[in-house]
Design an enzyme around this catalytic site. Sequence first.
Site, PDB file in Angstrom:
ATOM      1  N   TYR A 301       0.845  -1.196   0.000  1.00 48.12           N
ATOM      2  CA  TYR A 301       0.000   0.000   0.000  1.00 48.12           C
ATOM      3  C   TYR A 301       0.879   1.244   0.000  1.00 48.12           C
ATOM      4  O   TYR A 301       1.798   1.385   0.818  1.00 48.12           O
ATOM      5  CB  TYR A 301      -0.911   0.003   1.225  1.00 48.12           C
ATOM      6  CG  TYR A 301      -1.983   1.067   1.141  1.00 48.12           C
ATOM      7  CD1 TYR A 301      -3.171   0.813   0.473  1.00 48.12           C
ATOM      8  CD2 TYR A 301      -1.815   2.319   1.721  1.00 48.12           C
ATOM      9  CE1 TYR A 301      -4.157   1.775   0.381  1.00 48.12           C
ATOM     10  CE2 TYR A 301      -2.795   3.291   1.628  1.00 48.12           C
ATOM     11  CZ  TYR A 301      -3.971   3.016   0.956  1.00 48.12           C
ATOM     12  OH  TYR A 301      -4.946   3.977   0.868  1.00 48.12           O
ATOM     13  N   TYR A 351      -5.399   5.558  -7.660  1.00 43.60           N
ATOM     14  CA  TYR A 351      -5.682   5.407  -6.223  1.00 43.60           C
ATOM     15  C   TYR A 351      -7.088   4.857  -6.036  1.00 43.60           C
ATOM     16  O   TYR A 351      -8.058   5.602  -6.046  1.00 43.60           O
ATOM     17  CB  TYR A 351      -5.525   6.762  -5.528  1.00 43.60           C
ATOM     18  CG  TYR A 351      -5.767   6.733  -4.043  1.00 43.60           C
ATOM     19  CD1 TYR A 351      -4.773   6.290  -3.171  1.00 43.60           C
ATOM     20  CD2 TYR A 351      -6.972   7.158  -3.507  1.00 43.60           C
ATOM     21  CE1 TYR A 351      -4.985   6.275  -1.798  1.00 43.60           C
ATOM     22  CE2 TYR A 351      -7.185   7.155  -2.139  1.00 43.60           C
ATOM     23  CZ  TYR A 351      -6.187   6.708  -1.292  1.00 43.60           C
ATOM     24  OH  TYR A 351      -6.402   6.698   0.058  1.00 43.60           O
TER      25      TYR A 351
END
Lengths: 398, 135
Positions: A301, A351
Amino acid sequence: MKQGEYSHQDKCGIAGVGWTKFSKNSGRSVLSLATEASLNAIRDAGLQPDDIDGIVRCDFDVVAHNDLANSLNLSNLTYWGYSGAGGAAPAGMVAQAIGAILSGQAKTVLAFRSLNGRSGFRLGKGRTQASSGAIGGNGSYEEFFVPFGMVSPGQVWAMLAQRHMHQFGTKPEDLGHIAVTSRERANSNPNAQMHGRTMTLDDYLASPMISSPLRLADYCLETDGACALVVTSAERAADTAKPPVLIRAVAQGAVTGIQPGMVGPVLSRPDPMTLPSVNIAKTLYARAGLGPQDIDVAQLYDCFTITVLVQFEDYGFCARGEGGPFAASGAIKMGGSLPINTSGGNLSEGYIHGMSHIVEGVLQLRGESTSQVEGAETCLVTSGLPVATGAMILRRGS
Amino acid sequence: MSYAERPPPVTTDYDTAGFWAAASEKKLAVRTCSDCGQSLHMPKAYCHSCGGWETEWKVVPPTATLYTWTTTERELRAGFKPPYTIVCVEVDEAPGVRMVGYLPGRPHLKVGMAMHARFEPTADGTLLPQWYPTP
């Protein structure tokens, strides 16, 4: 912890993945995006919408389970749930899907994340951006941050990066290697928002400072788009259209000295540089019966470059404080010991709040990535730090 | 002027109101367990350390050490014109208790430097402890 009777090891798989175009302005509703990504995932699995009997979602998503069930015309829904907070959701969604399947509450669970993250609500401006009047209260603790100008997750990560540089001598170039590597992967991925834009280390260093020491190129993108997954039992996954990808293990975890609220209170931890991933790594590797040496490729992440750097340490790919030199060593590039974020990640693909990381993990283990790691059998996929989060290890089925 | 657009804090929350009540008298207070002395920051009613429910607002000297900081170069919210700096300090007499403060511009800072609070009004007159380098 003794693993055995209740282990979920290899008992479920991800049978299908789907996504939409990633853009700055979708011109569509998030429900429409969620529906398209879901249909793509269901088709990818070779299933029909009515095969779906469970839905799990992210707590930040505006699309609720019944909204999506209506849009897809699902008639067999028996389970739903949500996970979070925000970018921490994806691993938790998969964990819930496994729990629902292994406890007999659902057979085939759809997990999704859909957002107009650029044209709609921009997370980078903070959760309280639309609030007027006094800020905080009700356990948010925002009264200790927003009135002082600390409104954005980027500012918190910038302060952590500053501290990492102070404590361990980490250099801007170390962060730059992460940004440049992600960009190289995006340059190979036609669906990446940064597909056509190359970046060198000099370009990185020339990138404008946003919140020191973090530059624009240290920040993730803002994206309109959606991703979805179909989770089912290993047996059913073996029967679907694509080569099976098994969930070797999943783990959620908090950190010693957990703090309340969203992001700011993290600075009040005994050691803010110690993130939940330290504890998750222990649980995850124990549940998987694997260690860092067994990981072929990782989707980490990456809301910011520093977020990736600390995970190198927390997941045991290098020693504590050595994340910078590890990033600069070449290990994270194609052909290195740990190629990372092979679709371009949050930094350069788009994103989708951590969901695209799972999609890319699945594509790697099917041999379908646009930056394919030769012979990859295991992939570590992590979700958003720093409050309390999760991670999983995927592996190629046989 | 943009300063008027700065959001003031909620000062009436059950768990945190005492901090702002102390600040209104230019005092820095840390919610503390009356039984075992554990600092309870972010402020809360129950002591996780000893299980006690008796707490008090312990007034501590408004001095601290700089833990980390960031200088923000983009406008993220009305009322905070860039460049501005957010400092994160560790309160000297409440180990482990960290607070953030606002400084205009790009001050020269160094981790570990001594800091002290000045109580400055925000848009609605609420006093906020703002942390400055101690000369």
